[in-house]
Design a protein around this motif. Structure first.
Motif, PDB file in Angstrom:
ATOM      1  N   LEU A   1       0.775  -1.229   0.000  1.00 44.26           N
ATOM      2  CA  LEU A   1       0.000   0.000   0.000  1.00 44.26           C
ATOM      3  C   LEU A   1       0.810   1.285   0.000  1.00 44.26           C
ATOM      4  N   SER A   2       2.087   1.251   0.030  1.00 41.12           N
ATOM      5  CA  SER A   2       2.869   2.481   0.100  1.00 41.12           C
ATOM      6  C   SER A   2       3.593   2.732  -1.201  1.00 41.12           C
ATOM      7  N   GLY A   3       3.668   3.978  -1.612  1.00 38.06           N
ATOM      8  CA  GLY A   3       4.426   4.368  -2.791  1.00 38.06           C
ATOM      9  C   GLY A   3       5.766   4.941  -2.407  1.00 38.06           C
TER      10      GLY A   3
ATOM     11  N   ASP B   1      -1.422   4.475  -6.393  1.00 36.89           N
ATOM     12  CA  ASP B   1      -1.234   4.365  -4.951  1.00 36.89           C
ATOM     13  C   ASP B   1      -1.922   3.092  -4.469  1.00 36.89           C
ATOM     14  N   GLY B   2      -1.192   2.281  -3.752  1.00 36.77           N
ATOM     15  CA  GLY B   2      -1.722   1.037  -3.229  1.00 36.77           C
ATOM     16  C   GLY B   2      -1.619  -0.130  -4.188  1.00 36.77           C
TER      17      GLY B   2
ATOM     18  N   VAL C   1       9.622  -9.379 -10.041  1.00 42.53           N
ATOM     19  CA  VAL C   1      10.549  -8.479  -9.358  1.00 42.53           C
ATOM     20  C   VAL C   1      10.372  -8.606  -7.856  1.00 42.53           C
ATOM     21  N   ARG C   2      11.476  -8.664  -7.168  1.00 43.35           N
ATOM     22  CA  ARG C   2      11.451  -8.608  -5.712  1.00 43.35           C
ATOM     23  C   ARG C   2      11.471  -7.132  -5.306  1.00 43.35           C
ATOM     24  N   ALA C   3      10.575  -6.718  -4.437  1.00 46.14           N
ATOM     25  CA  ALA C   3      10.472  -5.310  -4.042  1.00 46.14           C
ATOM     26  C   ALA C   3      11.822  -4.785  -3.577  1.00 46.14           C
ATOM     27  N   HIS C   4      12.157  -3.568  -4.019  1.00 44.81           N
ATOM     28  CA  HIS C   4      13.434  -2.979  -3.643  1.00 44.81           C
ATOM     29  C   HIS C   4      13.287  -1.467  -3.432  1.00 44.81           C
ATOM     30  N   HIS C   5      13.035  -0.728  -4.502  1.00 45.84           N
ATOM     31  CA  HIS C   5      12.936   0.722  -4.398  1.00 45.84           C
ATOM     32  C   HIS C   5      11.636   1.176  -3.740  1.00 45.84           C
TER      33      HIS C   5
ATOM     34  N   ARG D   1       7.697   0.112  -1.763  1.00 49.84           N
ATOM     35  CA  ARG D   1       7.069  -0.792  -0.797  1.00 49.84           C
ATOM     36  C   ARG D   1       5.680  -1.233  -1.251  1.00 49.84           C
ATOM     37  N   PHE D   2       5.596  -1.671  -2.473  1.00 48.08           N
ATOM     38  CA  PHE D   2       4.338  -2.199  -2.988  1.00 48.08           C
ATOM     39  C   PHE D   2       4.290  -3.715  -2.872  1.00 48.08           C
ATOM     40  N   GLY D   3       5.382  -4.330  -2.543  1.00 46.98           N
ATOM     41  CA  GLY D   3       5.480  -5.786  -2.530  1.00 46.98           C
ATOM     42  C   GLY D   3       6.103  -6.271  -3.824  1.00 46.98           C
TER      43      GLY D   3
END
Length: 156
Positions: A28-30, A89-90, A118-122, A124-126
């Motif tokens: 949920l975070s951008g 967003d989200g 893709v593994r989340a990195h930059h 926080r969307f997962g």
């Protein structure tokens, strides 16, 4: 054994590159890993609400391959990255962002993201799952679309 090590090394490099691409789906975070907001100028619009586009995007006139890429993008990517690749967003990050400029994340990162996820990195969307049912030719057209929109928004 060497072949297995090559596959492992390739997978590791691909995961790192994909993680760096920051293409992701579900959280949920951008915001990036540092907690900083993300947009083309480094700041997320303060009023962004869940489901809102994260960055304003100027759409250019598109050439043939770019229009084909836009069609594929709308079908395969827009539900998370927004119809103009401005992020949602989200759901998913904006691809019209300095993080994805060609000198930082080359075209190959988009191919790997579509193929391997893709593994989340930059952001926080997962994690992003691989894109089902997309060909390499379609990914090439999507990249042409994204790069054209990036250029129209000052991302070279």
């Amino acid at each position: 054994m060497i072949r297995s090590n090559r596959k492992t090394a390739f997978a590791g490099v691909a995961v790192v590159a994909l993680a760096m691409a920051g293409l992701s789906l579900s959280r949920l975070s951008g915001r990036d890993d540092s907690g900083a907001a993300g947009s083309a100028d480094g700041a997320m619009p303060p009023a962004a609400a869940s489901g809102a586009q994260l960055v304003a995007v100027n759409m250019p006139a598109l050439e043939d391959a770019q229009r084909l890429g836009q069609t594929v993008f709308l079908a395969k990517c827009a539900s998370c990255h927004g119809e103009t690749a401005g992020g949602i967003d989200g759901a998913g990050p904006p691809l019209i962002h300095k993080i994805y400029e060609p000198s930082h994340h080359g075209d190959a990162a988009f191919f790997r993201a579509a193929e391997l996820g893709v593994r989340a990195h930059h952001w926080r969307f997962g994690d992003m799952a691989p894109v089902e049912g997309i060909s390499r030719a379609e990914v090439a057209d999507v990249v042409a679309f994204i790069r054209a929109v990036q250029r129209a928004n000052g991302i070279e």
